[in-house]
Design an enzyme around this catalytic site. Structure first.
Site, short mmCIF file in Angstrom:
data_model
loop_
_atom_site.label_atom_id
_atom_site.label_comp_id
_atom_site.label_asym_id
_atom_site.label_seq_id
_atom_site.Cartn_x
_atom_site.Cartn_y
_atom_site.Cartn_z
N HIS A 25 21.27 -17.43 -13.47
CA HIS A 25 20.78 -16.20 -14.08
C HIS A 25 21.98 -15.38 -14.55
CE1 HIS A 25 16.64 -16.34 -12.15
NE2 HIS A 25 17.30 -17.11 -11.30
N HIS A 41 19.59 -23.58 -12.38
CA HIS A 41 19.77 -22.57 -13.42
C HIS A 41 20.61 -21.43 -12.88
CE1 HIS A 41 16.00 -21.84 -11.22
NE2 HIS A 41 16.26 -20.54 -11.35
N ASN A 88 19.97 -19.13 -7.20
CA ASN A 88 19.14 -19.22 -6.00
C ASN A 88 19.03 -20.70 -5.63
OD1 ASN A 88 18.63 -16.40 -6.06
ND2 ASN A 88 17.00 -16.72 -7.56
N GLY A 122 14.94 -17.82 -2.88
CA GLY A 122 14.25 -17.28 -4.05
C GLY A 122 14.09 -18.26 -5.19
N GLN A 123 14.50 -19.52 -4.98
CA GLN A 123 14.34 -20.50 -6.08
C GLN A 123 12.88 -20.88 -6.24
OE1 GLN A 123 16.73 -24.09 -5.76
NE2 GLN A 123 16.24 -24.71 -7.86
N ASP A 176 14.86 -15.11 -19.89
CA ASP A 176 13.90 -15.22 -18.78
C ASP A 176 12.58 -14.57 -19.19
OD1 ASP A 176 14.26 -15.66 -15.44
OD2 ASP A 176 12.51 -14.52 -16.13
N ILE A 177 11.48 -15.22 -18.84
CA ILE A 177 10.15 -14.74 -19.25
C ILE A 177 9.75 -13.46 -18.50
CG2 ILE A 177 8.69 -16.00 -17.59
CD1 ILE A 177 7.06 -16.96 -20.09
P1 AMP Z 1 14.39 -18.77 -9.67
O1 AMP Z 1 13.46 -17.84 -8.96
O2 AMP Z 1 15.85 -18.54 -9.35
O3 AMP Z 1 13.97 -20.22 -9.51
O4 AMP Z 1 14.27 -18.41 -11.21
C1 AMP Z 1 13.31 -18.97 -12.05
C2 AMP Z 1 13.22 -18.04 -13.22
O5 AMP Z 1 12.55 -18.72 -14.26
C3 AMP Z 1 12.41 -16.78 -12.94
O6 AMP Z 1 13.24 -15.63 -13.17
C4 AMP Z 1 11.25 -16.86 -13.93
O7 AMP Z 1 10.90 -15.60 -14.47
C5 AMP Z 1 11.80 -17.79 -14.98
N1 AMP Z 1 10.82 -18.54 -15.74
C6 AMP Z 1 9.75 -19.23 -15.26
N2 AMP Z 1 9.08 -19.82 -16.27
C7 AMP Z 1 9.75 -19.50 -17.41
C8 AMP Z 1 9.56 -19.81 -18.79
N3 AMP Z 1 8.54 -20.58 -19.21
N4 AMP Z 1 10.42 -19.30 -19.69
C9 AMP Z 1 11.45 -18.52 -19.29
N5 AMP Z 1 11.70 -18.21 -18.00
C10 AMP Z 1 10.85 -18.68 -17.07
#
Ligand code: AMP
Ligand code: ZN
Length: 112
Positions: A100, A98, A85, A91-92, A30-31
């Site tokens: 986590h 995906h 989420n 929180g999505q 995760d970024i």
């Molecule tokens: P959610 O809030 O459950 O939709 O999770 C989306 C996740 O994607 C968040 O934790 C972000 O930090 C992560 N995210 C968004 N863009 C990227 C990216 N380019 N590379 C890796 N993780 C990302």
């Protein structure tokens, strides 16, 4: 379909810190990590969210769970949290299913 960030990541068109992959799944860091270990596991096939899964995806969710356990095992994690989420209010923010995988610190319950 309009462009999807995680479809592009799974296809290698947008760079990510890849952890592992199978024929049907991709995992990457995760970024914005929320824990010392924060890995995302996604199906390569586009599914917008958990509630969009159909009966035909039962095996896919089993694969995701097994893949998460395998990643944890390789990383020598015994305790970890898997989170999905489903929908904006939950929180999505990225609308490609995906899971986590979070680990490496004491987790609070219930989550905020
Ligand atoms: P959610 O809030 O459950 O939709 O999770 C989306 C996740 O994607 C968040 O934790 C972000 O930090 C992560 N995210 C968004 N863009 C990227 C990216 N380019 N590379 C890796 N993780 C990302
Ligand atoms: Zn997608």
């Amino acid at each position: 379909m309009t462009q999807c960030l995680f479809c592009e990541i799974a296809a290698g068109k947008i760079p990510s810190k890849k952890v592992d992959e199978t024929n049907s799944l991709f995992s990457f860091r995760d970024i914005h990590p929320q824990a010392p270990v924060h890995i995302l596991i996604i199906p390569k096939k586009h599914i917008s969210k958990l509630s969009e899964l159909t009966a035909g995806d039962v095996q896919l969710m089993g694969e995701i769970t097994a893949f998460a356990n395998q990643i944890a095992s390789i990383q020598k994690l015994t305790d970890y949290r898997l989170v999905v989420n489903n929908g904006a209010e939950a929180g999505q923010t990225v609308f490609h299913l995906h899971v986590h995988l979070l680990a490496g610190r004491k987790m609070n319950w219930p989550p905020g």
